[in-house]
Design an enzyme around this catalytic site. Sequence first.
Site, PDB file in Angstrom:
ATOM      1  N   ASN A  77      44.651 -17.805 -13.055  1.00  0.00           N
ATOM      2  CA  ASN A  77      44.470 -18.927 -12.112  1.00  0.00           C
ATOM      3  C   ASN A  77      44.868 -18.516 -10.689  1.00  0.00           C
ATOM      4  O   ASN A  77      45.821 -17.779 -10.497  1.00  0.00           O
ATOM      5  CB  ASN A  77      45.337 -20.109 -12.579  1.00  0.00           C
ATOM      6  CG  ASN A  77      45.429 -21.234 -11.573  1.00  0.00           C
ATOM      7  OD1 ASN A  77      46.523 -21.572 -11.125  1.00  0.00           O
ATOM      8  ND2 ASN A  77      44.318 -21.810 -11.195  1.00  0.00           N
ATOM      9  N   GLY A  78      44.085 -19.036  -9.747  1.00  0.00           N
ATOM     10  CA  GLY A  78      44.409 -18.866  -8.340  1.00  0.00           C
ATOM     11  C   GLY A  78      43.231 -18.382  -7.521  1.00  0.00           C
ATOM     12  O   GLY A  78      42.727 -17.278  -7.726  1.00  0.00           O
TER      13      GLY A  78
ATOM     14  N   GLN B  47      50.355 -32.261 -19.827  1.00  0.00           N
ATOM     15  CA  GLN B  47      51.371 -31.366 -19.270  1.00  0.00           C
ATOM     16  C   GLN B  47      52.667 -32.109 -18.973  1.00  0.00           C
ATOM     17  O   GLN B  47      52.643 -33.158 -18.333  1.00  0.00           O
ATOM     18  CB  GLN B  47      50.877 -30.736 -17.965  1.00  0.00           C
ATOM     19  CG  GLN B  47      51.879 -29.705 -17.436  1.00  0.00           C
ATOM     20  CD  GLN B  47      51.554 -29.173 -16.054  1.00  0.00           C
ATOM     21  OE1 GLN B  47      51.629 -29.916 -15.078  1.00  0.00           O
ATOM     22  NE2 GLN B  47      51.204 -27.908 -15.975  1.00  0.00           N
TER      23      GLN B  47
ATOM     24  N   CYS C  97      55.462 -25.569 -10.713  1.00  0.00           N
ATOM     25  CA  CYS C  97      55.376 -26.482  -9.567  1.00  0.00           C
ATOM     26  C   CYS C  97      56.416 -26.090  -8.506  1.00  0.00           C
ATOM     27  O   CYS C  97      57.609 -25.984  -8.800  1.00  0.00           O
ATOM     28  CB  CYS C  97      55.583 -27.932 -10.005  1.00  0.00           C
ATOM     29  SG  CYS C  97      55.428 -29.049  -8.601  1.00  0.00           S
TER      30      CYS C  97
ATOM     31  N   LYS D 209      52.557 -22.960 -18.106  1.00  0.00           N
ATOM     32  CA  LYS D 209      51.881 -22.536 -16.874  1.00  0.00           C
ATOM     33  C   LYS D 209      52.954 -22.033 -15.919  1.00  0.00           C
ATOM     34  O   LYS D 209      53.866 -22.778 -15.556  1.00  0.00           O
ATOM     35  CB  LYS D 209      51.106 -23.709 -16.276  1.00  0.00           C
ATOM     36  CG  LYS D 209      50.314 -23.309 -15.046  1.00  0.00           C
ATOM     37  CD  LYS D 209      49.146 -24.267 -14.835  1.00  0.00           C
ATOM     38  CE  LYS D 209      48.458 -24.023 -13.501  1.00  0.00           C
ATOM     39  NZ  LYS D 209      49.282 -24.473 -12.367  1.00  0.00           N
TER      40      LYS D 209
ATOM     41  N   MET E 170      46.205 -30.979 -11.638  1.00  0.00           N
ATOM     42  CA  MET E 170      46.459 -31.255 -10.214  1.00  0.00           C
ATOM     43  C   MET E 170      46.927 -32.695 -10.062  1.00  0.00           C
ATOM     44  O   MET E 170      46.132 -33.643 -10.181  1.00  0.00           O
ATOM     45  CB  MET E 170      45.194 -31.001  -9.386  1.00  0.00           C
ATOM     46  CG  MET E 170      44.863 -29.516  -9.263  1.00  0.00           C
ATOM     47  SD  MET E 170      43.517 -29.180  -8.120  1.00  0.00           S
ATOM     48  CE  MET E 170      42.108 -29.766  -9.061  1.00  0.00           C
TER      49      MET E 170
END
Length: 325
Positions: free
Chosen positions: A203-204, A73, A103, A142, A20
């Site tokens: 994820n989420g 990342q 992103c 990702k 993040m």
Amino acid sequence: MEYLNIGSVRIEKTAALAPMASVADRAYRMICREHGAAYAVSEMISAKGLCFSDRKTEELCTVDEREHPYALQLFGDDPYYCAEAAKRLADFGPDIIDINMGCPVPKIAGNGSGSALMRDVPRAAQIASAVVKAVDLPVTCKIRAGWDADSINAPEMAHVLEDAGIAAVAVHGRTRMQMYHGIADPDVIRRVKEAVKIPVIGNGDVTSPAGAKRMYDVTGCDLVMIGRGSYGDPWIFERVRHFLATGEELAPPSIDERLSEMIRQTEMAVSFKGERLAMAEARRLCSFYIRGIKNAAKYRGRCGMLKTLDDVRTLADEIRNDTQI
Ligand SMILES: Cc1cc2nc3c(=O)[nH]c(=O)nc-3n(C[C@H](O)[C@H](O)[C@H](O)COP(=O)(O)O)c2cc1C
């Protein structure tokens, strides 16, 4: 305790901390790892920024020994620069290199990086393959569910990336067009899991131990990744670990524990990047730590005015007096 392997890196099958930008900095990640995050991923780092030795970019790459296992990342739109950047990242000592293909923000996706790669699968594969060849570390990607509701392609994308040599894929079950709105679709993660042999990280919207268990059960994923659910709550990782092992919920932290961790995280951030920079982000961070306490609205306003580490300590003392700890 169960484990999975990402390449040769052994990871606890509990919950990892999601990358993040401007939130999960070194202090945030270290606190989450101390509280049981299976591994953590850095804020995204520009491949070109790194190749052109932008000093601010290099700061983002610094890994603390206590962070392992740990992923750096990168984001970029060009296989050559991504491969060169990956070599430089490897010198900082991460266990894994992750490539951001999710992103959604225009500054990134508008330049062909991040989620734009969901619309250019051949380029995504070239980037992944170039990075895999450039470093002797496991490389992960990702991704999102797809670009929009009419072009959900995470399963195909994951399959192509697997062929390019990546060691695991993390899937955020939203499309680029959803940004962070609506709900993340676990079914697309389940379909990715069916499409590939490498580990799949789901994820989420996981914000509780039961939510993490649901993600495992519904998608069959190999690891759960939590982002916003850790805001002001690094304990979520130990609660997930305990719940998965016993089926029981650990008690949430006391207000006193939350205030102590708020101070400790701010102290660490100040020591890593200096008070001015750290406090800009700490204002938001502190407001998460005091969510739900008595008179939270009043104290949230105060968080917006925090300028120094001493201000944070004073705020914590006031809250302690107010709540009679
Ligand atoms: C403030 C913020 C910054 C983020 N920065 C990144 C990033 O640098 N790289 C990345 O791959 N994802 C980034 N994400 C996406 C998260 O890693 C995650 O996929 C998303 O928040 C969904 O997970 P969650 O519902 O558990 O938060 C960011 C999300 C937020 C909220």
